[in-house]
Scaffold this motif. Structure first.
Motif: not given
Ligand code: SF4
Ligand code: SF4
Length: 433
Positions: A24-27, A29-31, A51-53, A86-88
């Motif tokens: 789901r993460c589109v990378h 970086g808003f978060c 951290r997700i990566v 996160c918008p996603s």
């Molecule tokens: S805001 Fe959501 S989609 Fe964008 S990088 Fe962060 S976790 Fe991923």
């Protein structure tokens, strides 16, 4: 984000969940903009996206966790500000929970860390042991500067001694008798709050009675499991969860229609029981039923309506929205509106989304970052020169109180006071209001 998990790996339900989170993460970086560790440290590896990566790569390769990955996962507060931003719709909590359990199972920590974590898991979730530890900690508190120098164990042990300074308020619990109750509710007593925040549960019982609720005792319901869960000790956490589902299912069968929680960290955990026990055939359905009945005290007060406020000249309050309420449970404005309805003038701090650094055992395990966050939060709250600071979680109250001279109270203590209850003890001690 693309993933490379094998079908064999995806046969594991936790890996399957993590895979769907990562995809789901589109990378974008808003978060990163609302992450407290990224705000303090400015390192992509200490951001949610980073951290997700790292977690994805560790899980995909079935790798033994590296010191680096463990460091950055450990520094995460599980505050969930990233989820709110996160918008996603990335459910970061699923991924970091999986990573913590994975690390706990496959990584050998240095001896001092192992001992600290084992002690926390063996003491904090058990009310009696915790009460003894608090008393011992008070006696030994003058030794904190010496203890701090013990290699490996020192900083965490010294922090535990300093935290034991939090005032205990073992208030006798009045038995509320309600003639024709509008609700039958059970109150989660938990493990830490009765020892260092007895006044919170006493205020809750009074307010519930005033709102027409009968409070039913649920013997042997214990720790919600959050402390063990966040330490990655899934076996211990699941044992707590199953025991509670047994106890509360009996209570629900006997007519209890809400489980009321005053510690928002516990509330977030309880509301997640349905997911956490989803793979357990014996418990999954009952866990969902229990979770559906969990209410933060502010939710229930808003639902039933506050009794009429009787307090004249209610003082100015700064409200700290705990992460577990505003991000974990998405209860953002309700407590503030209740306080205003009760007659208080309420201010919010700047950076209201940022964690105070309490985060369960985080202030013990990561004392340097926790101190910076605590001081920053207290300064932001104090900017409005309030008579008191209100919050909805005992851990956050103790953390913020270390960095301010302003009395810190639970929101429910103020609601109780404004609707006919006694003045909160912390306000009396400060001779304020
Ligand atoms: S805001 Fe959501 S989609 Fe964008 S990088 Fe962060 S976790 Fe991923
Ligand atoms: S849970 Fe909090 S500390 Fe952890 S990555 Fe998300 S915003 Fe940062």
């Amino acid at each position: 984000m693309q993933t490379r998990f094998s079908p064999e790996q995806l046969a594991d339900p936790d890996t399957l969940t993590s895979e769907s989170v990562v995809r789901r993460c589109v990378h974008c970086g808003f978060c990163n903009a609302t992450c407290p560790t990224y705000a303090l440290l400015g390192d992509e590896l200490d951001s949610p996206r980073g951290r997700i990566v790292q977690i994805k790569e560790m899980l995909e390769r079935d790798a033994v966790p590296t010191v680096e990955t463990v460091r950055h996962v450990d520094r995460c507060l599980s505050c969930l500000a990233c989820e709110t931003t996160c918008p996603s719709g990335v459910s970061y909590r699923r991924l970091v929970d999986h990573a913590r359990a994975y690390i706990e199972a496959r990584y050998r920590r240095p001896p001092g860390e192992r001992l600290t974590r084992a002690l926390l898991a063996a003491v904090l979730p058990y009310r009696r042991r915790f009460a003894i530890a608090v008393r011992l900690g008070r006696l030994m508190r003058p030794l904190a500067p010496l203890v701090e120098r013990v290699p490996g164990l020192g900083p965490a042990a010294a922090e535990m001694l300093r935290l034991s300074a939090a005032p205990t308020a073992a208030v006798a619990q009045p038995v509320a008798v309600v003639d024709r109750p509008v609700r039958r509710v059970a109150l989660l007593e938990g493990c830490v709050e009765p020892v260092v925040g007895g006044q919170v549960q006493a205020a809750t019982r009074r307010l519930l009675a005033r709102m027409g609720c009968e409070v039913v005792a649920v013997p042997r319901a214990g720790c919600c499991g959050a402390l063990s869960h966040h330490l990655g000790r899934e076996g211990q956490a699941l044992a707590f969860m199953r025991a509670n589902v047994d106890r509360w299912s009996e209570a629900i069968d006997a007519g209890v229609d809400a489980i009321v929680v005053t510690a928002s960290g516990c509330g977030t955990m309880l509301k997640d029981y349905g997911h956490l026990l989803r793979s357990d055939e014996r418990y999954a359905e009952r866990a969902r039923r229990v979770a559906a009945r969990v209410r933060d005290i502010s939710e229930l007060a808003a639902e039933l309506g506050l009794p009429a406020a009787t307090l004249e000249d209610a003082p100015a309050i700064a409200y700290h929205a705990t992460c577990s309420l505003q991000h974990g449970q998405r209860i953002r404005d309700v407590p503030k509106h209740l306080l205003e309805a009760a007659g208080f003038r309420v201010s919010l701090p700047t950076e209201a989304h940022l964690c105070c650094g309490s985060a369960g055992t985080y202030n013990i395990l990561q004392p340097a970052i926790a101190r910076r966050l605590g001081a920053r939060k207290a300064a932001a709250l104090d900017a409005a020169a309030p008579a008191a600071i209100a919050s909805g979680n005992i851990g956050c109250m103790a953390q913020i109180a270390r960095f301010t001279a302003t009395p810190v109270v639970h929101t429910v203590e103020l609601l109780d006071w404004a609707t006919g209850g006694p003045k909160p003890p912390a306000l009396d001690t400060h001779g304020d209001g």
